[in-house]
Design a protein around this motif. Structure first.
Motif, short mmCIF file in Angstrom:
data_model
loop_
_atom_site.label_atom_id
_atom_site.label_comp_id
_atom_site.label_asym_id
_atom_site.label_seq_id
_atom_site.Cartn_x
_atom_site.Cartn_y
_atom_site.Cartn_z
N LYS A 138 0.71 -1.11 -0.02
CA LYS A 138 0.05 0.09 0.08
C LYS A 138 0.91 1.34 0.00
N TYR A 139 1.80 1.40 -1.09
CA TYR A 139 2.78 2.36 -0.87
C TYR A 139 3.02 2.91 -2.53
N ILE A 140 2.92 4.11 -2.75
CA ILE A 140 3.27 4.59 -4.15
C ILE A 140 4.29 5.51 -4.02
N SER A 141 4.99 5.74 -5.07
CA SER A 141 6.16 6.71 -5.06
C SER A 141 6.32 7.22 -6.65
N LEU A 142 6.78 8.52 -6.44
CA LEU A 142 6.96 9.30 -7.92
C LEU A 142 8.64 9.71 -7.71
N PHE A 143 9.38 9.48 -8.89
CA PHE A 143 10.80 9.86 -8.78
C PHE A 143 10.74 10.82 -9.62
N ILE A 144 11.68 11.73 -9.45
CA ILE A 144 12.10 12.85 -10.68
C ILE A 144 13.59 12.79 -10.58
N ARG A 145 13.96 12.60 -12.02
CA ARG A 145 15.42 12.64 -12.05
C ARG A 145 15.94 13.83 -12.70
N ASP A 146 17.11 14.25 -12.70
CA ASP A 146 17.60 15.54 -12.86
C ASP A 146 16.68 16.63 -12.29
N SER A 147 16.35 16.64 -11.44
CA SER A 147 15.36 17.70 -10.87
C SER A 147 15.87 19.14 -11.57
N GLN A 148 14.84 20.06 -11.83
CA GLN A 148 14.99 21.51 -12.35
C GLN A 148 14.35 22.40 -11.37
N PRO A 149 14.68 23.65 -11.35
CA PRO A 149 13.98 24.48 -10.39
C PRO A 149 12.79 24.80 -11.01
N SER A 150 12.03 24.54 -12.42
CA SER A 150 10.63 24.55 -12.71
C SER A 150 10.05 23.38 -12.17
#
Lengths: 111, 115
Positions: free
Chosen positions: B70-82
């Motif tokens: 019962k776990y969800i995730s969101l990964f953001i690679r190479d994060s940007q200021p935007s």
């Protein structure tokens, strides 16, 4: 393409005054429509949903009401605003099997 | 206990970092999982949509659903200021023939990506 319009963007109303917020959807027919409220620093709370003209379901008891006079028009109303009605109101359309699209929101401040 | 729990943060990371955002939930009937991005004073924008368990990738974004935990995730690679915004998880139970499904949201995580 489908678009959703919501107005006004901001509104300042005195306590006890009436409220009418309007939402319209273009590019689709018989959409499921929703009204959400977002209090500062909190998630979105579902207020009303509609699966067709004249069909309104309320999720929480409150000082607000909703109507759907036309297929792609959804209206949020109040006869007498309370201070606690302040918040960010969002209209949305969609469904669980194809996603939900939100309008740009109305920031309501009751003074 | 809330149906959906999300750490509100705030989360601050340097540009280029990998960001991990998470939500846990208690209702095992949830089948549809979404991530929304909300910029200040704007409506939420659908980022990722997943049905049932598994991974989904879209550019720099990856969504994962583990229904057993019962776990969800969101990964953001190479994060940007935007990418600086509030990220909201949301989930829904399919309601059969009406096609209506109430969206239950997490509280949202405030993310700041600094240059």
């Amino acid at each position: 393409s489908q678009t959703i319009h919501q107005w006004p963007a901001t509104l300042v109303q005195p306590v006890g005054s009436p409220l009418s917020l309007e939402c319209t959807v273009e590019g689709t027919s018989n959409p499921n429509l929703y009204w959400y409220r977002q209090a500062a620093g909190r998630g979105l709370q579902l207020l009303f949903y509609s699966v067709g003209i004249g069909q309104i379901s309320s999720e929480v008891p409150q000082n607000l009401s909703a109507s759907r006079p036309q297929d792609r028009q959804f209206i949020l109303s109040s006869k007498k605003l309370l201070l606690s009605d302040s918040g960010f109101y969002l209209c949305a359309w969609g469904g669980p099997d194809y996603g939900y699209t939100f309008g740009s929101g109305t920031r309501l401040t009751v003074v | 206990q809330k149906e959906v729990e999300q750490d509100p943060g705030p989360l601050s990371v340097p540009e280029g970092a990998i960001v991990s955002l998470n939500c846990t939930y208690s209702n095992s009937a949830f089948q549809y999982f979404m991530w929304y991005r909300q910029y200040s004073r704007k409506g939420p924008e659908l980022l990722m949509y997943t049905y049932s368990s598994g991974n989904k990738e879209d550019g720099r974004f990856t969504a994962q659903v583990d229904k057993s935990s019962k776990y969800i995730s969101l990964f953001i690679r190479d994060s940007q200021p935007s990418d600086s915004a509030t990220y909201l998880c949301a989930m829904s139970v399919y309601a059969g023939g009406t096609s209506y499904g109430k969206l239950t949201f997490g509280q949202g995580t405030i993310l700041t990506v600094h240059p």
